[in-house]
Design a protein around this motif. Structure first.
Motif, short mmCIF file in Angstrom:
data_model
loop_
_atom_site.label_atom_id
_atom_site.label_comp_id
_atom_site.label_asym_id
_atom_site.label_seq_id
_atom_site.Cartn_x
_atom_site.Cartn_y
_atom_site.Cartn_z
N ARG A 1 -1.37 6.57 -1.48
CA ARG A 1 -0.68 7.65 -2.20
C ARG A 1 -0.82 7.51 -3.70
NH1 ARG A 1 4.33 7.49 -4.29
NH2 ARG A 1 4.96 5.69 -3.01
N VAL A 2 -0.66 6.32 -4.23
CA VAL A 2 -0.63 6.09 -5.66
C VAL A 2 -2.01 5.86 -6.25
CG1 VAL A 2 0.29 4.59 -7.49
CG2 VAL A 2 1.71 5.16 -5.51
N SER A 3 -2.86 5.15 -5.50
CA SER A 3 -4.19 4.80 -6.02
C SER A 3 -5.22 4.92 -4.89
CB SER A 3 -4.16 3.37 -6.58
OG SER A 3 -5.37 3.04 -7.20
N PRO A 4 -5.53 6.13 -4.47
CA PRO A 4 -6.32 6.36 -3.26
C PRO A 4 -7.74 5.79 -3.30
CG PRO A 4 -6.02 8.40 -4.50
CD PRO A 4 -5.11 7.41 -5.11
N ASP A 5 -8.27 5.53 -4.48
CA ASP A 5 -9.63 4.98 -4.55
C ASP A 5 -9.67 3.46 -4.46
OD1 ASP A 5 -10.69 7.53 -4.83
OD2 ASP A 5 -10.54 7.48 -7.03
N THR A 6 -8.50 2.84 -4.46
CA THR A 6 -8.43 1.38 -4.44
C THR A 6 -8.66 0.86 -3.02
OG1 THR A 6 -6.88 1.31 -6.30
CG2 THR A 6 -6.93 -0.62 -4.86
N LEU A 7 -9.57 -0.10 -2.89
CA LEU A 7 -9.82 -0.71 -1.58
C LEU A 7 -8.65 -1.60 -1.20
CD1 LEU A 7 -13.58 -1.75 -1.99
CD2 LEU A 7 -12.68 0.22 -0.71
N PHE A 8 -8.23 -1.53 0.06
CA PHE A 8 -7.08 -2.31 0.55
C PHE A 8 -7.61 -3.43 1.46
CE2 PHE A 8 -3.04 -2.21 3.34
CZ PHE A 8 -2.48 -3.25 2.61
N ILE A 9 -7.54 -4.68 0.96
CA ILE A 9 -8.13 -5.83 1.66
C ILE A 9 -7.04 -6.80 2.09
CG2 ILE A 9 -9.75 -7.75 1.49
CD1 ILE A 9 -11.10 -5.01 1.34
N VAL A 10 -7.14 -7.27 3.33
CA VAL A 10 -6.13 -8.14 3.93
C VAL A 10 -6.72 -9.50 4.28
CG1 VAL A 10 -4.52 -8.43 5.87
CG2 VAL A 10 -4.93 -6.14 4.90
N ASP A 11 -6.07 -10.57 3.81
CA ASP A 11 -6.36 -11.91 4.30
C ASP A 11 -5.52 -12.10 5.56
OD1 ASP A 11 -6.31 -14.62 4.94
OD2 ASP A 11 -6.23 -15.30 2.86
N GLY A 12 -6.19 -12.06 6.71
CA GLY A 12 -5.50 -12.17 7.99
C GLY A 12 -5.79 -13.47 8.70
N VAL A 13 -6.11 -14.52 7.95
CA VAL A 13 -6.49 -15.79 8.58
C VAL A 13 -5.38 -16.31 9.48
CG1 VAL A 13 -7.04 -18.22 8.14
CG2 VAL A 13 -8.16 -16.43 6.80
N CYS A 14 -4.12 -16.22 9.04
CA CYS A 14 -3.01 -16.74 9.84
C CYS A 14 -2.22 -15.64 10.54
CB CYS A 14 -2.08 -17.57 8.95
SG CYS A 14 -0.98 -18.68 9.87
N SER A 15 -2.85 -14.47 10.70
CA SER A 15 -2.11 -13.38 11.34
C SER A 15 -2.87 -12.69 12.46
CB SER A 15 -1.71 -12.33 10.29
OG SER A 15 -2.85 -11.64 9.78
N VAL A 16 -4.18 -12.61 12.36
CA VAL A 16 -4.94 -11.88 13.38
C VAL A 16 -4.72 -12.53 14.75
CG1 VAL A 16 -7.26 -11.31 14.20
CG2 VAL A 16 -6.67 -11.01 11.78
N ALA A 17 -4.35 -11.73 15.72
CA ALA A 17 -4.11 -12.10 17.12
C ALA A 17 -2.70 -12.61 17.38
CB ALA A 17 -5.13 -13.11 17.64
N CYS A 18 -1.85 -12.70 16.34
CA CYS A 18 -0.43 -12.97 16.61
C CYS A 18 0.49 -11.97 15.89
CB CYS A 18 -0.04 -14.41 16.27
SG CYS A 18 -0.18 -14.88 14.54
N GLU A 19 -0.05 -11.26 14.90
CA GLU A 19 0.67 -10.17 14.23
C GLU A 19 -0.14 -8.89 14.40
OE1 GLU A 19 3.52 -10.84 12.92
OE2 GLU A 19 3.50 -12.93 12.24
N GLU A 20 0.54 -7.79 14.56
CA GLU A 20 -0.19 -6.54 14.77
C GLU A 20 -0.97 -6.15 13.53
OE1 GLU A 20 0.27 -2.00 16.45
OE2 GLU A 20 2.08 -3.17 16.05
N ILE A 21 -2.22 -5.73 13.74
CA ILE A 21 -3.06 -5.17 12.68
C ILE A 21 -3.75 -3.94 13.27
CG2 ILE A 21 -5.07 -5.51 11.21
CD1 ILE A 21 -4.35 -8.39 10.92
N ALA A 22 -3.34 -2.76 12.81
CA ALA A 22 -3.91 -1.51 13.29
C ALA A 22 -4.88 -1.01 12.22
CB ALA A 22 -2.81 -0.49 13.56
N PHE A 23 -6.13 -1.41 12.34
CA PHE A 23 -7.11 -1.19 11.28
C PHE A 23 -7.27 0.30 10.95
CE2 PHE A 23 -11.28 -1.06 9.27
CZ PHE A 23 -11.29 -2.21 8.50
N ASP A 24 -7.45 1.12 11.94
CA ASP A 24 -7.65 2.56 11.69
C ASP A 24 -6.35 3.24 11.27
OD1 ASP A 24 -10.26 2.19 12.38
OD2 ASP A 24 -10.17 3.30 14.28
N ALA A 25 -5.29 3.02 12.05
CA ALA A 25 -4.03 3.72 11.80
C ALA A 25 -3.46 3.40 10.43
CB ALA A 25 -3.02 3.36 12.89
N TRP A 26 -3.67 2.16 9.97
CA TRP A 26 -3.12 1.77 8.67
C TRP A 26 -4.13 1.91 7.54
CZ3 TRP A 26 -0.54 -3.42 10.60
CH2 TRP A 26 0.51 -3.09 11.48
#
Length: 466
Positions: free
Chosen positions: A243-268
């Motif tokens: 909403r605020v900065s639509p051209d900014t790439l949104f990058i996630v460090d998911g090393v300690c989260s993938v497969a135990c915390e939800e990550i909805a790549f497309d929806a989010w």
């Protein structure tokens, strides 16, 4: 050479090896390693104090107990369902984690060509399964699996998606978000760190303010900072960024989260998630795993300067990954077939049930552990329940208990926790990892045994709940 002569030669070699003194490496007292290396060494808290007696309650029938050294015995307890693996302390650090038998057995796959049809098919299926794990059906997005640690994911992001002088906003929640910022600076990014106090995360209003004041090429967030157990909320953060900065790439460090915390790549509407094999995915360490959106790949294509990396170049790896996923042999650098087989097995297990059930199981185990910690009169670094990760818990120690005292007490009871590594409070807390098979297979009893060991260990250190 005759058989008798050969036997004598082997005996001499074995005798010489057994008589060699074992040496414990040490640093001189004057050594003063850099702060980050000093802190990360706390990952390596000793599982067994040197020269401490121990005995082993259960041993495989194949071990000759008469040959165990009598002066080095220690009492360890193991789960009766430790399967076919040799007896060992239960590893409950925030990664690497305990591994399922089938995953480990996949590592023993015979050697094969990394461009042979059988392996290419396995690798291709692995990449396709990663799309399901990240919850993306976008054909323009691309998964990557490259030999390396989770840290390689930082290099991939920094080398490919940002050019020297471009602005990056890093949301700081601990040791690992600091490391991501350091990596970005190495490649020339102009980094702004928005840091939160220990045990918390930057809040949406201050993030919105920062995004409004400057044009950022990228924003990074550590989904779970392994140093603090702080969980960052992704969905609302993504809505804010777009909403605020639509051209900014949104990058996630998911090393300690993938497969135990939800990550909805497309929806989010995420642009990149980097992770590794040895945490909640449940494989041995050695694979850097990532997913990048079509928008991120377009940013790579629109660079004005060449990528300042070779092995970490997405331009090198992108056609390789596309070919493998389409079951076509391809080559840039040699992958690890055995690790890919183990990842294939782990992903097959993960996707055998709805992801929602897996996330719910981790939350239930986390709630149980956090209640037990509170019942012991202890506090977490992440004091707000909304900020608490579900795959690990960072626990403040009582003032009367030292980290160097409690970790050996846990180890004597067959449980391995990790020390603290956040530079502001490193010696004041310990970290309990609870993800993957340790919580998904309750027959193992890992969680109950760990909680009991913590209670007994604290008591042994003189702590009593007020």
């Amino acid at each position: 050479m005759s058989r008798s002569v050969l036997k004598r030669a082997v005996g001499v070699v074995r005798g010489a090896a057994s008589s060699m003194p074992r040496r414990t490496p040490s640093l001189p007292e004057s050594a003063n390693p850099p702060a980050r290396l000093s802190l990360i060494s706390r990952h390596l808290a000793p599982e067994y104090p040197i020269n401490t007696p121990y005995t082993i309650e259960r041993l495989p029938d194949t071990i000759d107990t008469s040959r165990l050294p009598k002066t080095q015995t220690r009492k360890l307890s193991y789960s009766a369902t430790m399967s076919s693996q040799p007896p060992h302390p239960t590893l409950l650090i925030p990664g690497p984690i305990e591994f399922d038998d089938a995953v480990l057995q996949s590592m023993s796959h015979f050697s094969e060509s990394h461009v042979g049809p059988t392996f290419v098919a396995t690798f291709g299926e692995t990449l396709t399964m990663l799309r399901k794990l990240f919850q993306t059906t976008d054909s323009s997005a691309q998964p990557f699996v490259i030999s390396g640690s989770g840290t390689l994911g930082w290099d991939i992001v920094a080398a490919n998606l940002v050019e020297a002088g471009e602005h990056v906003l890093v949301l700081g929640t601990g040791y690992f978000s600091d490391g991501f910022a350091d990596c970005l600076r190495v490649y020339g990014a102009d980094v702004t760190e928005l840091k939160a106090p220990v045990g918390s995360r930057p809040q949406l209003p201050e993030i919105e303010k920062a995004l409004s004041e400057k044009k950022y090429k990228m924003i990074t967030v550590t989904h779970v900072d392994t140093s603090t157990g702080v969980l960052s909320e992704l969905e609302k953060l993504s809505e804010l960024v777009h909403r605020v900065s639509p051209d900014t790439l949104f990058i996630v460090d998911g090393v300690c989260s993938v497969a135990c915390e939800e990550i909805a790549f497309d929806a989010w509407k995420l642009d990149g998630v980097v992770t590794a094999s040895q945490k909640a995915i449940g494989c041995p360490a050695g694979l850097s795993i990532s997913m990048f959106s079509g928008r991120a790949i377009k940013a790579l294509e629109n660079r004005k300067t060449p990528v300042a990396a070779y092995f970490a170049s997405m331009n090198k790896w992108l056609p390789i990954m596309k070919n493998y996923e389409n079951k076509k042999p391809s080559y840039f650098a040699t992958p690890s077939p055995q690790l890919i087989h183990s990842l294939h097995t782990a992903l097959t297990q993960i996707l055998a049930q709805p992801l929602s059930e897996r996330f719910a199981a981790h939350k239930a185990a986390s709630d149980k552990i956090k209640k037990a910690v509170a019942d012991l009169g202890l506090k977490q670094l992440a004091s707000n329940p909304d900020d608490q990760a579900h795959g690990m818990t960072a626990i403040y120690l009582p003032e009367t208990v030292k980290q160097a005292e409690i970790l050996p007490q846990l180890a004597k009871r067959g449980v391995v926790f990790a020390g603290g590594i956040h530079k502001e409070v490193a010696t004041r807390y310990i970290r309990f990892g609870h993800m993957g098979v340790s919580i998904l297979d309750p027959r193992r009893g890992d969680v109950d045994r760990a909680v009991k060991a913590l209670e007994e260990g604290l008591s042994e250190c003189g702590y009593q709940k007020a």
